[in-house]
Write a protein that holds these residues in place. Structure first.
Motif, PDB file in Angstrom:
ATOM      1  N   LYS A 105       0.833  -1.193   0.000  1.00 17.91           N
ATOM      2  CA  LYS A 105       0.000   0.000   0.000  1.00 17.91           C
ATOM      3  C   LYS A 105       0.878   1.258   0.000  1.00 17.91           C
ATOM      4  CE  LYS A 105      -3.988  -2.023   2.296  1.00 17.91           C
ATOM      5  NZ  LYS A 105      -4.924  -1.938   3.451  1.00 17.91           N
ATOM      6  N   LYS A 106       0.457   2.220  -0.830  1.00 18.54           N
ATOM      7  CA  LYS A 106       1.204   3.466  -0.906  1.00 18.54           C
ATOM      8  C   LYS A 106       0.818   4.359   0.275  1.00 18.54           C
ATOM      9  CE  LYS A 106       1.404   3.330  -5.945  1.00 18.54           C
ATOM     10  NZ  LYS A 106       0.981   3.980  -7.196  1.00 18.54           N
ATOM     11  N   THR A 107       1.799   5.015   0.820  1.00 17.49           N
ATOM     12  CA  THR A 107       1.525   5.922   1.927  1.00 17.49           C
ATOM     13  C   THR A 107       0.837   7.185   1.398  1.00 17.49           C
ATOM     14  OG1 THR A 107       3.658   7.013   1.728  1.00 17.49           O
ATOM     15  CG2 THR A 107       3.528   5.057   3.153  1.00 17.49           C
ATOM     16  N   TRP A 132       1.754  10.258   1.831  1.00 21.58           N
ATOM     17  CA  TRP A 132       2.720  11.202   1.290  1.00 21.58           C
ATOM     18  C   TRP A 132       3.146  10.819  -0.127  1.00 21.58           C
ATOM     19  CZ3 TRP A 132       2.690  15.560   3.577  1.00 21.58           C
ATOM     20  CH2 TRP A 132       2.454  15.628   4.952  1.00 21.58           C
ATOM     21  N   LYS A 133       3.263   9.508  -0.394  1.00 19.55           N
ATOM     22  CA  LYS A 133       3.616   9.075  -1.748  1.00 19.55           C
ATOM     23  C   LYS A 133       2.494   9.415  -2.729  1.00 19.55           C
ATOM     24  CE  LYS A 133       6.874   5.337  -0.672  1.00 19.55           C
ATOM     25  NZ  LYS A 133       7.121   3.876  -0.781  1.00 19.55           N
ATOM     26  N   LYS A 134       1.240   9.246  -2.287  1.00 22.78           N
ATOM     27  CA  LYS A 134       0.113   9.597  -3.157  1.00 22.78           C
ATOM     28  C   LYS A 134       0.077  11.095  -3.432  1.00 22.78           C
ATOM     29  CE  LYS A 134      -2.904   5.772  -1.759  1.00 22.78           C
ATOM     30  NZ  LYS A 134      -4.192   5.393  -1.116  1.00 22.78           N
ATOM     31  N   TRP A 143       2.656  13.075  -3.451  1.00 25.74           N
ATOM     32  CA  TRP A 143       3.782  13.398  -4.332  1.00 25.74           C
ATOM     33  C   TRP A 143       3.485  12.986  -5.772  1.00 25.74           C
ATOM     34  CZ3 TRP A 143       7.675  16.505  -4.479  1.00 25.74           C
ATOM     35  CH2 TRP A 143       8.696  16.305  -5.414  1.00 25.74           C
ATOM     36  N   MET A 144       2.830  11.841  -5.950  1.00 27.23           N
ATOM     37  CA  MET A 144       2.502  11.386  -7.300  1.00 27.23           C
ATOM     38  C   MET A 144       1.522  12.334  -7.988  1.00 27.23           C
ATOM     39  SD  MET A 144       2.135   7.262  -6.814  1.00 27.23           S
ATOM     40  CE  MET A 144       1.594   7.078  -8.517  1.00 27.23           C
ATOM     41  N   ASN A 145       0.624  12.982  -7.221  1.00 30.14           N
ATOM     42  CA  ASN A 145      -0.382  13.882  -7.787  1.00 30.14           C
ATOM     43  C   ASN A 145      -0.088  15.335  -7.425  1.00 30.14           C
ATOM     44  OD1 ASN A 145      -2.469  11.801  -8.818  1.00 30.14           O
ATOM     45  ND2 ASN A 145      -2.133  11.186  -6.698  1.00 30.14           N
ATOM     46  N   LYS A 146       1.191  15.649  -7.269  1.00 27.77           N
ATOM     47  CA  LYS A 146       1.573  16.977  -6.782  1.00 27.77           C
ATOM     48  C   LYS A 146       1.097  18.095  -7.686  1.00 27.77           C
ATOM     49  CE  LYS A 146       6.245  16.446  -8.722  1.00 27.77           C
ATOM     50  NZ  LYS A 146       5.992  15.082  -9.228  1.00 27.77           N
TER      51      LYS A 146
END
Length: 332
Positions: A31-33, A35-37, A39-42
């Motif tokens: 599972k993505k954290t 914060w990673k989500k 950053w991916m959709n920044k």
């Protein structure tokens, strides 16, 4: 023996990572954290920042200033240093004849706009939806949208000029065609609310069709084909397919409209009102402008604004509950 073979096959598949049918079993992706989500959709969140800043600065931060409704606010003392007076300003507010006068005018103008103005965008959207000549449809839409982008300072002058008793087009037509004497629309307490309501419809009705047209575009065309095969005419198709298809949109916009029942636009009222019609044209927004800004009675008008907000919240919650009881989906 057959049962043992099936168990052995399942065991081998589990060890080798393949299913009994030969398909490879994919391991569950970690599972993505959060914060990673983010950053991916920044890029999307960066575009959201101006909107968040707007609501933070102009909608949420001013809530802290509502405390001055319970104080005798003075510039020299500031918000925290001003004397606490409790409900003093609310007692003055509810005991004021002027308050009940402007409250009545505000509610009446909003009721007129709701009864006569709210259905107009729906009717316009229904008519535009039936147009099949795309070029002509776009021209009509642009003509309907233009008034929305004109400020009330300009549009108010146009309305006053059109209704002028000496040079206004409306009075010229009434005089030449019907033989009616010139009417002072903007100086008559009976005609002023009519002019106010019609000018509001003229300015915002075309813009209000956008959401309804978007909702109509999502209706399955096969429903219309089936209705035509069953012999349904245009009116039947609109009544049984189009209107039910946009019913949820109508419900949500009605709930949002009820939230502004205690408010009348300051720009439109100032552009159209005059001293001859203050008995029907003096509303809460002009009262706050006159008493709060010009007379610097900030605590009193803040109490009035807080009263407006509470009543608006009650109306939104109540209408949303009624919409839910009717089987429609509300705001929540």
């Amino acid at each position: 023996m057959a049962k043992w073979n099936r168990l052995q096959t399942a065991s081998n598949a589990a060890v080798s990572g393949t299913a009994p049918g030969g398909n490879i079993c994919m391991e569950a992706a970690p599972k993505k954290t959060v914060w990673k989500k983010l950053w991916m959709n920044k890029s999307f969140y960066v575009m959201l920042l101006p909107v968040m800043a707007f609501y933070l600065v102009f909608k949420y931060l001013p809530i802290g200033g509502e405390i001055i409704a319970f104080k005798d606010y003075r510039f020299a003392d500031g918000i925290l240093g001003s004397d606490w007076v409790g409900l003093k300003h609310f007692r003055l507010l509810f005991g004021s004849v002027d308050f009940w006068h402007v409250l009545r005018n505000t509610l009446l103008l909003n009721v007129y706009s709701l009864v006569f103005g709210f259905p107009v965008p729906i009717l316009l959207a229904l008519m535009l939806n039936e147009l099949r000549m795309e070029g002509f449809k776009r021209v009509i839409q642009n003509l309907l949208y233009i008034p929305h982008f004109i400020s009330w300072a300009v549009l108010g002058g146009i309305v006053v000029a059109l209704l002028s008793p000496s040079t206004g087009v409306v009075n010229i037509v009434l005089s030449k065609v019907f033989g009616i004497e010139p009417i002072y629309f903007m100086a008559n307490s009976g005609w002023w609310p009519v002019a106010y309501t019609l000018s509001s419809i003229w300015k915002e009705a075309g813009w209000g069709t956008i959401l309804y047209l978007a909702a109509m575009s999502s209706i399955d065309p096969q429903l219309y084909e089936a209705a035509r095969m069953d012999g349904a005419n245009k009116l039947r198709q609109i009544w049984h397919i189009t209107l039910p298809g946009i019913r949820s949109t109508i419900a949500i916009l009605l709930i949002l409209r009820m939230g502004s029942m205690m408010d009348v636009g300051l720009e439109q009222t100032l552009a159209l009102q005059n001293n001859s019609v203050l008995d029907v044209a003096d509303v809460i927004s002009t009262y706050v402008y006159r008493v709060g800004l010009q007379s610097m009675n900030y605590s009193y008008t803040t109490a009035l604004g807080l009263f407006q907000s509470v009543i608006g919240l009650i109306l939104v919650v109540s209408v949303n509950k009624i919409i839910n009881l009717m089987g429609e989906r509300g705001l929540w």
